[in-house]
Design a protein around this motif. Structure first.
Motif, mmCIF file in Angstrom:
data_model
loop_
_atom_site.group_PDB
_atom_site.id
_atom_site.type_symbol
_atom_site.label_atom_id
_atom_site.label_comp_id
_atom_site.label_asym_id
_atom_site.label_seq_id
_atom_site.Cartn_x
_atom_site.Cartn_y
_atom_site.Cartn_z
ATOM 1 N N GLN B 190 0.858 -1.183 0.000
ATOM 2 C CA GLN B 190 0.000 0.000 0.000
ATOM 3 C C GLN B 190 0.898 1.239 0.000
ATOM 4 O O GLN B 190 1.810 1.341 0.826
ATOM 5 N N THR B 191 0.619 2.167 -0.911
ATOM 6 C CA THR B 191 1.400 3.411 -0.894
ATOM 7 C C THR B 191 0.516 4.623 -0.622
ATOM 8 O O THR B 191 1.012 5.743 -0.546
ATOM 9 N N SER B 192 -0.789 4.394 -0.496
ATOM 10 C CA SER B 192 -1.677 5.473 -0.045
ATOM 11 C C SER B 192 -2.905 4.828 0.555
ATOM 12 O O SER B 192 -3.169 3.640 0.313
ATOM 13 N N ARG B 196 -9.315 2.139 -3.244
ATOM 14 C CA ARG B 196 -9.061 0.715 -3.461
ATOM 15 C C ARG B 196 -8.633 0.433 -4.911
ATOM 16 O O ARG B 196 -9.168 1.046 -5.843
ATOM 17 N N HIS B 197 -7.704 -0.470 -5.069
ATOM 18 C CA HIS B 197 -7.121 -0.875 -6.351
ATOM 19 C C HIS B 197 -6.172 0.178 -6.937
ATOM 20 O O HIS B 197 -5.404 -0.113 -7.829
ATOM 21 N N HIS B 198 -6.244 1.426 -6.432
ATOM 22 C CA HIS B 198 -5.341 2.458 -6.964
ATOM 23 C C HIS B 198 -4.337 2.910 -5.930
ATOM 24 O O HIS B 198 -3.596 3.860 -6.138
ATOM 25 N N ASN B 199 -4.365 2.214 -4.770
ATOM 26 C CA ASN B 199 -3.499 2.629 -3.663
ATOM 27 C C ASN B 199 -2.305 1.692 -3.509
ATOM 28 O O ASN B 199 -1.622 1.728 -2.517
ATOM 29 N N THR B 201 1.280 -0.308 -4.977
ATOM 30 C CA THR B 201 2.443 -0.135 -5.844
ATOM 31 C C THR B 201 3.318 -1.383 -5.732
ATOM 32 O O THR B 201 3.393 -1.994 -4.666
ATOM 33 N N VAL B 245 3.624 4.539 -9.388
ATOM 34 C CA VAL B 245 2.959 4.520 -8.087
ATOM 35 C C VAL B 245 1.451 4.414 -8.338
ATOM 36 O O VAL B 245 0.909 5.099 -9.209
ATOM 37 N N GLY B 246 0.801 3.494 -7.608
ATOM 38 C CA GLY B 246 -0.644 3.318 -7.778
ATOM 39 C C GLY B 246 -1.022 2.295 -8.829
ATOM 40 O O GLY B 246 -2.191 1.987 -9.020
ATOM 41 N N GLU B 247 -0.001 1.747 -9.512
ATOM 42 C CA GLU B 247 -0.269 0.758 -10.569
ATOM 43 C C GLU B 247 -0.067 -0.674 -10.073
ATOM 44 O O GLU B 247 -0.051 -1.616 -10.877
ATOM 45 N N TRP B 249 -1.849 -2.845 -8.527
ATOM 46 C CA TRP B 249 -2.890 -3.834 -8.755
ATOM 47 C C TRP B 249 -2.788 -4.421 -10.175
ATOM 48 O O TRP B 249 -2.913 -5.621 -10.366
#
Lengths: 343, 402
Positions: B190-192, B196-199, B201, B245-247, B249
């Motif tokens: 988890q980076t944020s 969900r699914h976009h948090n 990395t 970052v955020g990718e 998933w």
């Protein structure tokens, strides 16, 4: 040199999209199966003639030297999937696959030369009774040519056939009791050669039947998924419930594996791989079971409407159960696999 | 590009020069009573044997790489031979004629992580990691599942926080195959806090870095084929991040799709436990080859196993013809778990009392590992139930199941 290759060629399948489209369109343009299944003959003769004249499907598996198209099991696989989807009710499987394979496997040049061109042209409707008993015969009531056995040798009968269609579970593929004059029978192949010919022809015809079953199962799945998306209960589409969704996925698995099994076996036949005798029975066993199960579950996904006479679900269900007793039951296929592997 | 026959002739000469041939009559042949009767369901080698095997596997990979066979279908710019997959498949079949270590221990490394890197990594990462993975210099593991994130993988709680020009990772991973052998791990963090699914990395973490602790996880079979991995403030450099970052998933989905494909590959069992010959010998030695019920059941089991193979061959052929499989590849994993359960039922029926107590008789009690391992196959690689949800939505287009 006819080297026995060890691997089937599965890549050809992609080239058959055109054949599939043609056959699907042709079958879609035919009179609906419901209108013909009530008729005594159980199929539409004009459409049968068009099938021969416009598409040449009856000639598919007949070698060119007998005035056929000389196509392989891989092409037949595509055609039979489509036949199964459409629940085609004419004598295509009996005449263009079963009878053709019996004649070809008999190795009787003269019989092939005399009999195959008529089958290829669709002017002769042939069928075969291979268990030597008085069991009902597939499309016997419309057959011009009957391939029969006394358990030891094969005979072709083309005159004096007296047939009576009888009530059968499968409404879209009729069976008949048949009587004929023994005097009019022509020996086919070597005396005493029937068991070998029948075994070889049965394996080949089973691969066509397997493809037909895979196609029928694919159609049941399609109907079920479409219905699950559209039918609402408890305020939402029933396909959003795991009980239905998972059932549909299990159906998909059997459909995809059945199609692969039939295609693989067809390819083994065309490439003459050593695995063909096993692959044929594996496909027969798997596709038979898959179709029966998928057709049954399709009724359940449809709920009450699936249990009505008017819905096509029961036509597939009937076909699937009948298929499994046509050229050996699933258990017989399982036992054959054990035998052939040398257990 | 060489023609396939020339390619194979050269490859055979190369193999011939470095490895001994397996005698034809022994190749792939199972002989009752010979050697170990172990039934491998998961890779859970004895630690001593494993310590011995790993250097041999690395040496085999290095030889392959240096000989030009390390990554036959790989792009030339990353050291691959740039040939089609059919060359690779043909080469792999050829290697079975020789006594070579094989790549079974590298399924995660080469079957799952390397394809993910090829798809998601930047140019520098590709050049750094791909040759090293295929050469066996690096072995990779997959750090996805957590105690609180199993079927609901997107609820991962391991956290990566920016620190200087790198990241600091803290969390706990579980069910990691081969973590104790791995040099790098593909980890999803988890980076944020959301959405969900976009948090999430993805990173490639150095498994030898301070703060990484690997502990064997003993599963219900009694063996330990998996690990728990604890990460406590593990420092990773900025260039260890995989994709944006955020990718994370999307990166994870790539790896998972390869996992399902890699898992499905064993559904017809080149591994030996699903070998027809081995099963027939079992039936014969159990004395029920003439029992028609057993013969029927054998035919049914063989049917299921063969169809799984046929389906994969048809899919593989389609992939070679330019139609790579989509999410329907997961059907193979469903077949695998069903086949393992069917196999357990069959052998238990054939062996009867011999499968519940070790009489010392060769090749009998050893099958308990299938009985005990089969439930794990339904859970691993995405539980069957979660995969059915996925297939229903993405293949059949049904509304998201609930």
């Amino acid at each position: 040199m006819s080297a026995v290759s060890t691997r089937p060629n599965l890549s050809a399948a992609a080239e058959h999209d055109e054949l599939r489209r043609t056959v699907r369109q042709f079958l879609a343009d035919m009179p609906p199966v419901r209108s013909v299944m009530e008729a005594t003959e159980g199929f539409d003769r004009a459409a049968w003639r068009r099938m021969a004249e416009q598409v040449g499907l009856q000639a598919l598996l007949v070698p060119e030297r007998y005035e056929g198209l000389g196509q392989g099991a891989t092409e037949a696989n595509v055609v039979f999937e489509e036949m199964g989807r459409a629940l085609y009710s004419g004598p295509y499987f009996a005449s263009a696959a079963l009878a053709v394979y019996v004649l070809l496997c008999s190795g009787d040049e003269a019989a092939c030369r005399d009999l195959l061109p008529g089958i290829a042209a669709g002017t002769t409707i042939a069928t075969a009774a291979l268990d030597g008993s008085s069991a009902p015969i597939l499309h016997g009531h419309v057959a011009d040519l009957l391939l029969v056995t006394d358990g030891s040798s094969l005979f072709a009968v083309d005159a004096g056939i007296q047939a009576q269609p009888i009530d059968s579970l499968d409404l879209t593929r009729k069976l008949a009791t048949v009587k004929f004059e023994r005097g009019s029978a022509r020996p086919v192949g070597k005396e005493g050669g029937a068991p070998k010919t029948i075994a070889a022809a049965t394996d080949r015809a089973l691969v066509c039947l397997a493809a037909e079953e895979a196609g029928g199962a694919a159609r049941c799945l399609e109907m079920s998924v479409a219905y699950a998306k559209q039918r609402e209960q408890f305020g939402r589409p029933i396909g959003s419930f795991q009980a239905i969704a998972h059932r549909c996925v299990e159906m998909l698995q059997r459909v995809e594996f059945a199609r692969a099994a039939a295609r693989y076996a067809a390819s083994c036949l065309d490439e003459e791989t050593g695995e063909f005798p096993i692959a044929a029975r594996v496909a027969a066993a798997y596709c038979g079971q898959a179709y029966r199960w998928v057709a049954g579950e399709s009724i359940q996904v449809h709920g009450g409407i699936g249990f009505t006479w008017e819905h096509d679900a029961h036509l597939h269900y009937r076909r699937a159960w009948a298929d499994e007793a046509l050229l050996g039951t699933t258990d017989q296929h399982y036992l054959a696999i054990a035998d052939r592997l040398g257990l | 590009m060489p023609e396939l026959p020339e390619f194979l002739a050269a490859a055979e000469a190369w193999l011939e020069a470095g490895y001994s041939r397996v005698a034809t009559e022994q190749r792939g042949r199972f002989r009752w009573g010979e050697g170990s009767d172990e039934v491998h369901v998961f890779q859970e080698p004895d630690p001593v044997e494993e310590a011995d095997a790993v250097p041999r596997i690395r040496a085999w990979r290095a030889a392959l790489w240096d000989g030009g066979y390390g990554w036959i279908s790989g792009p030339k710019e990353y050291g691959g031979a740039g040939l089609s997959r059919s060359y690779e498949a043909a080469f792999n079949r050829l290697t079975r004629k020789f006594d070579v270590p094989g790549d079974a221990a590298l399924t995660v490394s080469l079957g799952m992580i390397a394809p993910t890197i090829l798809r998601h990594a930047d140019e520098g990462q590709k050049r750094r990691y791909l040759p090293a993975l295929y050469r066996g210099d690096l072995i990779a593991c997959q750090l996805f599942s957590e105690p609180g994130a199993g079927s609901d993988l997107a609820s991962i709680e391991s956290k990566a926080t920016p620190e200087g020009d790198g990241w600091l990772i803290t969390g706990q991973k579980v069910w990691t195959s081969g973590a104790h052998l791995a040099d790098i791990g593909e980890i999803i963090c988890q980076t944020s806090p959301g959405p969900r699914h976009h948090n999430l990395t993805a990173f490639l973490v150095d498994m030898h870095a301070p703060g990484v602790m690997v502990r064997p996880l003993r599963q219900m079979t009694g063996g330990a084929a998996f690990n728990e991995v604890f990460l406590d403030g593990v420092r990773v450099p900025g260039d260890a991040r995989l994709d944006a970052v955020g990718e994370g998933w999307r990166v994870a989905l790539t790896t998972l799709s390869h996992e399902r494909s890699a898992m499905g590959h064993s559904s017809f069992g080149g591994a030996g436990i699903l070998s027809t010959e081995r099963l027939m010998e079992l039936v014969r030695h159990a004395g029920n080859a003439h029992d028609s019920v057993v013969r029927r059941d054998f035919g049914e089991l063989i049917t299921q196993l063969r169809v799984a193979r046929y389906a994969q061959e048809v899919m593989a052929e389609r992939a070679r013809a330019g139609q790579p499989p989509g999410p329907e590849i997961a059907l193979n994993k469903l077949a695998l778990s069903a086949n393992m359960a069917a196999l357990a039922g069959f052998v238990a029926g054939v062996l009867g009392p011999k499968v519940i107590a070790d009489t010392g008789e060769w090749g009998t009690y050893a099958w308990t590992s299938v009985v005990l391992g089969a439930p794990g196959y339904r859970l691993g690689g995405g539980s069957d139930e979660v995969l059915k949800n996925m297939i229903a939505e993405r293949v059949l287009g049904l509304p998201r199941p609930s």
